[in-house]
Design a protein around this motif. Structure first.
Motif, mmCIF file in Angstrom:
data_model
loop_
_atom_site.group_PDB
_atom_site.id
_atom_site.type_symbol
_atom_site.label_atom_id
_atom_site.label_comp_id
_atom_site.label_asym_id
_atom_site.label_seq_id
_atom_site.Cartn_x
_atom_site.Cartn_y
_atom_site.Cartn_z
ATOM 1 N N TRP A 49 24.175 -11.419 7.759
ATOM 2 C CA TRP A 49 24.338 -10.151 7.678
ATOM 3 C C TRP A 49 25.671 -9.769 7.324
ATOM 4 O O TRP A 49 25.969 -8.801 6.691
ATOM 5 N N LEU A 52 27.363 -9.804 3.875
ATOM 6 C CA LEU A 52 26.736 -8.900 2.889
ATOM 7 C C LEU A 52 27.581 -7.762 2.280
ATOM 8 O O LEU A 52 28.476 -7.373 3.094
ATOM 9 N N TYR A 55 29.426 -4.420 4.333
ATOM 10 C CA TYR A 55 29.158 -4.734 5.637
ATOM 11 C C TYR A 55 29.697 -3.224 6.650
ATOM 12 O O TYR A 55 29.205 -2.994 7.540
ATOM 13 N N LYS A 61 22.038 0.086 6.621
ATOM 14 C CA LYS A 61 21.997 -1.565 5.994
ATOM 15 C C LYS A 61 20.529 -2.189 6.024
ATOM 16 O O LYS A 61 20.541 -3.111 5.622
ATOM 17 N N GLU A 63 17.747 -1.471 4.841
ATOM 18 C CA GLU A 63 17.153 -2.026 3.486
ATOM 19 C C GLU A 63 17.707 -3.065 2.630
ATOM 20 O O GLU A 63 17.156 -3.752 2.122
ATOM 21 N N GLU A 64 19.123 -3.090 2.753
ATOM 22 C CA GLU A 64 19.865 -4.295 2.203
ATOM 23 C C GLU A 64 19.439 -5.497 2.863
ATOM 24 O O GLU A 64 19.233 -6.591 2.260
ATOM 25 N N TYR A 65 19.297 -5.477 4.185
ATOM 26 C CA TYR A 65 18.952 -6.725 4.990
ATOM 27 C C TYR A 65 17.382 -7.311 4.580
ATOM 28 O O TYR A 65 17.223 -8.353 4.363
ATOM 29 N N ARG A 67 16.077 -6.559 1.701
ATOM 30 C CA ARG A 67 16.109 -7.183 0.448
ATOM 31 C C ARG A 67 16.666 -8.620 0.336
ATOM 32 O O ARG A 67 16.115 -9.386 -0.293
ATOM 33 N N GLU A 68 17.464 -8.860 1.118
ATOM 34 C CA GLU A 68 18.103 -10.150 1.247
ATOM 35 C C GLU A 68 17.148 -11.032 1.861
ATOM 36 O O GLU A 68 17.025 -12.248 1.393
#
Length: 91
Positions: A49, A52, A55, A61, A63-65, A67-68
């Motif tokens: 994380w 990304l 950061y 974050k 939502e980004e995590y 997605r990943e």
């Protein structure tokens, strides 16, 4: 004969901030495994994380995590906790 395409296996390494050293150890372990797997046209990519984009941007974050994690082939969490706990025990 054409070379086979390498299959990349992306593994999201999920753990809290204080386990950064353990995430780094897992990344090194993946690099070592890649030496073996590359002969069979596989590679492991550790996704952490803190690596990304954005950061330190201060934005939300999760939502980004998420997605990943969905884009990865696996998510490693339990093993990291196991590594940390066994390190405390001297294993």
């Amino acid at each position: 004969m054409a070379d086979k395409e390498t299959k990349k296996i992306r593994i999201f390494i999920a753990s809290s901030e204080e386990l950064g050293d353990v995430r780094s150890e897992v990344s090194v372990m993946f690099e070592q495994l890649n030496r073996v797997f590359s002969r069979r046209n596989y590679s492991i990519e550790a996704v952490k994380w803190e690596d990304l984009p954005g950061y330190n941007s201060g934005e939300r974050k999760q939502e980004e995590y998420n997605r990943e994690i969905r884009d990865c082939d696996m998510c490693a969490r339990g093993g990291i906790v196991w590594l940390q706990e066994n390190r405390k025990c001297g294993l």
